[in-house]
Design a protein around this motif. Structure first.
Motif, PDB file in Angstrom:
ATOM      1  N   VAL A 161      -5.451   5.970   6.545  1.00 28.40           N
ATOM      2  CA  VAL A 161      -5.297   4.966   6.819  1.00 28.40           C
ATOM      3  C   VAL A 161      -5.396   3.585   5.855  1.00 28.40           C
ATOM      4  O   VAL A 161      -7.240   3.529   5.997  1.00 28.40           O
ATOM      5  CB  VAL A 161      -5.136   4.486   8.484  1.00 28.40           C
ATOM      6  CG1 VAL A 161      -4.873   3.248   8.562  1.00 28.40           C
ATOM      7  CG2 VAL A 161      -4.816   5.688   8.982  1.00 28.40           C
ATOM      8  N   LEU A 162      -5.193   3.728   4.967  1.00 26.73           N
ATOM      9  CA  LEU A 162      -5.708   2.109   4.065  1.00 26.73           C
ATOM     10  C   LEU A 162      -5.001   0.757   4.705  1.00 26.73           C
ATOM     11  O   LEU A 162      -4.791   0.215   5.887  1.00 26.73           O
ATOM     12  CB  LEU A 162      -4.563   1.817   3.221  1.00 26.73           C
ATOM     13  CG  LEU A 162      -4.676   3.597   2.331  1.00 26.73           C
ATOM     14  CD1 LEU A 162      -3.793   3.533   1.364  1.00 26.73           C
ATOM     15  CD2 LEU A 162      -6.049   3.601   1.513  1.00 26.73           C
ATOM     16  N   PRO A 163      -5.817  -0.396   3.941  1.00 24.99           N
ATOM     17  CA  PRO A 163      -5.510  -1.071   4.968  1.00 24.99           C
ATOM     18  C   PRO A 163      -4.871  -2.185   5.623  1.00 24.99           C
ATOM     19  O   PRO A 163      -3.380  -1.985   4.659  1.00 24.99           O
ATOM     20  CB  PRO A 163      -6.645  -2.570   3.847  1.00 24.99           C
ATOM     21  CG  PRO A 163      -7.625  -1.508   3.057  1.00 24.99           C
ATOM     22  CD  PRO A 163      -6.546   0.078   3.394  1.00 24.99           C
ATOM     23  N   GLY A 164      -4.411  -2.610   7.053  1.00 29.13           N
ATOM     24  CA  GLY A 164      -3.022  -2.771   6.746  1.00 29.13           C
ATOM     25  C   GLY A 164      -2.873  -3.969   8.162  1.00 29.13           C
ATOM     26  O   GLY A 164      -4.080  -3.638   8.813  1.00 29.13           O
ATOM     27  N   GLY A 165      -1.744  -4.206   8.974  1.00 30.72           N
ATOM     28  CA  GLY A 165      -1.600  -5.464   9.591  1.00 30.72           C
ATOM     29  C   GLY A 165      -0.969  -3.999  10.707  1.00 30.72           C
ATOM     30  O   GLY A 165      -1.397  -3.427  11.226  1.00 30.72           O
ATOM     31  N   PHE A 166      -0.539  -5.151  12.301  1.00 28.54           N
ATOM     32  CA  PHE A 166      -0.441  -4.375  13.137  1.00 28.54           C
ATOM     33  C   PHE A 166       0.389  -3.281  13.054  1.00 28.54           C
ATOM     34  O   PHE A 166       0.342  -2.152  13.466  1.00 28.54           O
ATOM     35  CB  PHE A 166       0.938  -5.735  13.684  1.00 28.54           C
ATOM     36  CG  PHE A 166       0.280  -6.582  14.262  1.00 28.54           C
ATOM     37  CD1 PHE A 166      -1.125  -7.001  14.902  1.00 28.54           C
ATOM     38  CD2 PHE A 166       0.624  -8.109  14.473  1.00 28.54           C
ATOM     39  CE1 PHE A 166      -2.136  -7.839  15.004  1.00 28.54           C
ATOM     40  CE2 PHE A 166       0.418  -8.592  15.249  1.00 28.54           C
ATOM     41  CZ  PHE A 166      -0.797  -8.960  15.534  1.00 28.54           C
ATOM     42  N   GLY A 167       1.258  -3.071  11.878  1.00 32.13           N
ATOM     43  CA  GLY A 167       2.389  -1.796  11.775  1.00 32.13           C
ATOM     44  C   GLY A 167       1.072  -0.523  11.283  1.00 32.13           C
ATOM     45  O   GLY A 167       1.064   0.464  12.523  1.00 32.13           O
ATOM     46  N   THR A 168       0.251  -0.666  10.691  1.00 25.99           N
ATOM     47  CA  THR A 168      -0.653  -0.245  10.230  1.00 25.99           C
ATOM     48  C   THR A 168      -1.791   0.341  11.255  1.00 25.99           C
ATOM     49  O   THR A 168      -2.179   1.548  12.196  1.00 25.99           O
ATOM     50  CB  THR A 168      -1.982  -0.115   9.416  1.00 25.99           C
ATOM     51  OG1 THR A 168      -0.772  -0.621   7.862  1.00 25.99           O
ATOM     52  CG2 THR A 168      -2.785   0.591   8.741  1.00 25.99           C
ATOM     53  N   MET A 221       0.676  -0.447   0.108  1.00 25.83           N
ATOM     54  CA  MET A 221       0.355   0.611  -0.287  1.00 25.83           C
ATOM     55  C   MET A 221       1.322   1.103  -0.168  1.00 25.83           C
ATOM     56  O   MET A 221       0.293   2.559  -0.627  1.00 25.83           O
ATOM     57  CB  MET A 221      -0.661   0.407   1.548  1.00 25.83           C
ATOM     58  CG  MET A 221      -2.512  -1.616   1.192  1.00 25.83           C
ATOM     59  SD  MET A 221      -3.096  -1.454  -0.510  1.00 25.83           S
ATOM     60  CE  MET A 221      -4.069  -0.020   0.362  1.00 25.83           C
ATOM     61  N   MET A 222       2.083   1.017   0.406  1.00 23.57           N
ATOM     62  CA  MET A 222       2.694   2.511   0.451  1.00 23.57           C
ATOM     63  C   MET A 222       3.726   2.600  -0.721  1.00 23.57           C
ATOM     64  O   MET A 222       3.494   3.582  -1.172  1.00 23.57           O
ATOM     65  CB  MET A 222       4.619   1.884   1.497  1.00 23.57           C
ATOM     66  CG  MET A 222       3.740   1.898   3.145  1.00 23.57           C
ATOM     67  SD  MET A 222       5.330   1.623   3.870  1.00 23.57           S
ATOM     68  CE  MET A 222       5.533  -0.580   3.483  1.00 23.57           C
ATOM     69  N   GLU A 223       3.891   1.776  -1.558  1.00 21.54           N
ATOM     70  CA  GLU A 223       3.901   1.432  -2.358  1.00 21.54           C
ATOM     71  C   GLU A 223       2.833   2.209  -3.786  1.00 21.54           C
ATOM     72  O   GLU A 223       3.359   3.125  -4.991  1.00 21.54           O
ATOM     73  CB  GLU A 223       4.751   0.386  -3.463  1.00 21.54           C
ATOM     74  CG  GLU A 223       5.456   0.426  -5.386  1.00 21.54           C
ATOM     75  CD  GLU A 223       5.190  -0.751  -5.661  1.00 21.54           C
ATOM     76  OE1 GLU A 223       5.844  -1.280  -5.396  1.00 21.54           O
ATOM     77  OE2 GLU A 223       4.602  -1.218  -6.369  1.00 21.54           O
ATOM     78  N   ALA A 224       1.561   1.631  -3.487  1.00 23.36           N
ATOM     79  CA  ALA A 224       0.733   2.393  -4.123  1.00 23.36           C
ATOM     80  C   ALA A 224       1.042   3.430  -4.082  1.00 23.36           C
ATOM     81  O   ALA A 224       0.255   4.370  -4.968  1.00 23.36           O
ATOM     82  CB  ALA A 224      -0.074   1.508  -3.373  1.00 23.36           C
ATOM     83  N   ALA A 225       0.082   3.950  -3.122  1.00 15.54           N
ATOM     84  CA  ALA A 225      -0.256   5.756  -2.596  1.00 15.54           C
ATOM     85  C   ALA A 225       1.807   6.677  -2.848  1.00 15.54           C
ATOM     86  O   ALA A 225       1.165   7.624  -3.813  1.00 15.54           O
ATOM     87  CB  ALA A 225       0.272   6.235  -1.234  1.00 15.54           C
ATOM     88  N   ASN A 226       2.509   6.338  -2.685  1.00 18.05           N
ATOM     89  CA  ASN A 226       3.864   6.627  -3.655  1.00 18.05           C
ATOM     90  C   ASN A 226       3.444   7.112  -5.052  1.00 18.05           C
ATOM     91  O   ASN A 226       3.683   7.863  -5.510  1.00 18.05           O
ATOM     92  CB  ASN A 226       5.367   6.544  -3.305  1.00 18.05           C
ATOM     93  CG  ASN A 226       5.014   6.502  -2.012  1.00 18.05           C
ATOM     94  OD1 ASN A 226       5.631   5.595  -1.171  1.00 18.05           O
ATOM     95  ND2 ASN A 226       6.004   7.872  -1.526  1.00 18.05           N
ATOM     96  N   LYS A 227       3.750   5.722  -6.008  1.00 22.44           N
ATOM     97  CA  LYS A 227       3.027   5.646  -7.465  1.00 22.44           C
ATOM     98  C   LYS A 227       1.988   6.850  -7.727  1.00 22.44           C
ATOM     99  O   LYS A 227       2.062   7.618  -8.644  1.00 22.44           O
ATOM    100  CB  LYS A 227       2.636   4.357  -7.731  1.00 22.44           C
ATOM    101  CG  LYS A 227       2.149   3.889  -9.055  1.00 22.44           C
ATOM    102  CD  LYS A 227       1.928   2.761  -9.028  1.00 22.44           C
ATOM    103  CE  LYS A 227       1.973   1.940 -11.169  1.00 22.44           C
ATOM    104  NZ  LYS A 227       1.553   0.653 -11.446  1.00 22.44           N
TER     105      LYS A 227
END
Length: 261
Positions: free
Chosen positions: A164-171, A107-113
């Motif tokens: 905040v996009l879908p994510g796990g513990f770090g998100t 998701m980080m790459e997606a937003a940066n892209k």
């Protein structure tokens, strides 16, 4: 073993192969030691921590209005969540905001892209991990941190909103830290927006039934976080919030100035 798995970056340092440390910098800082070990190590780490703050502030000090976007590193390109991240980054860029992410894949790459392809500024703040996670290729400016807490400071200091996009513990960690900072007034109130009601709706219901109904939070705390599906609505919420904050600051300045003479 892939090239990425055979490399670890820790701030400006790069380790390869058998030279890769068995622990991370954060782990070595936080691990308990003997009664006198800290005398020889911990005080000197303060200088390293200070240097990360200086480097981060130096990189981001002239950043325009920006939004931090969080989400899972495990989401694959071509999936609906990845495409959602691309659209979020693009909409933020079109609205004039820089996009700051953790700099990794998913998701980080997606937003940066999305931000970069839409002509916006794309920023990545990476972190040293036991499994290498290098900065993605859609970043205009970036930095890899050793310490999580230094990196978190950069997200909060240089962002006008958290998305905040879908994510796990770090998100989840980033989400609840942001909500806590706003709730306790450690930061000026700013929007915290979850994108994807199908993903986040269950969390909202749990907060309502487990926290609110047991009076562990106040009713107004439910307003600290908003859930939307449309990236355009994300931008609309951020813009309205900033206009509201600007009006409040103007009114405060006028009241402090006193009546006109």
């Amino acid at each position: 073993m892939t090239e990425d798995e055979n490399v670890r970056r820790a701030g400006p340092l790069t380790y390869r192969g058998s030279s890769i440390p068995s622990t991370t910098t954060d782990q070595r800082l936080l691990d308990r030691r003997g009664p006198s070990d800290w005398v020889h190590t911990d005080p000197w780490r303060v200088l390293r921590i200070q240097s990360e703050f200086v480097e981060g502030f130096g990189l981001l000090s002239e950043l325009p209005s920006a939004v931090s976007v969080f989400g899972s590193a495990r989401i694959k390109p071509g999936t609906r969540y990845y495409d959602l991240g691309v659209e979020v980054g693009a909409r933020l860029a079109e609205a004039g905001y820089a996009t700051i992410t953790g700099g990794g894949p998913g998701m980080m790459e997606a937003a940066n892209k999305g931000a970069q392809e839409a002509g916006g500024l794309s920023v990545g703040l990476g972190i040293e991990l036991p499994f290498e996670q290098s900065l993605n290729s859609h970043i205009d400016m970036g930095m890899t941190f050793r310490y999580f807490f230094v990196r978190k400071t950069m997200f909060v200091k240089y962002s006008q909103a958290f998305v905040v996009l879908p994510g796990g513990f770090g998100t989840l960690d980033e989400l609840f830290e942001a909500a806590t900072l706003v709730q306790t007034k450690k930061v000026t109130r700013f929007p915290v927006i979850l994108v994807g009601r199908d993903f986040w709706g269950g969390l909202e219901e749990w907060v309502r039934t487990s926290l609110l109904e047991n009076e562990l939070i106040k009713p107004q705390d439910m307003e600290l976080v908003q859930i939307v599906d449309d990236p355009l609505e994300v931008v609309d919420i951020i813009r309205k919030s900033h206009l509201h904050i600007a009006r409040e600051q103007e009114e405060l300045a006028r009241s402090e100035a006193g009546p006109e003479q």
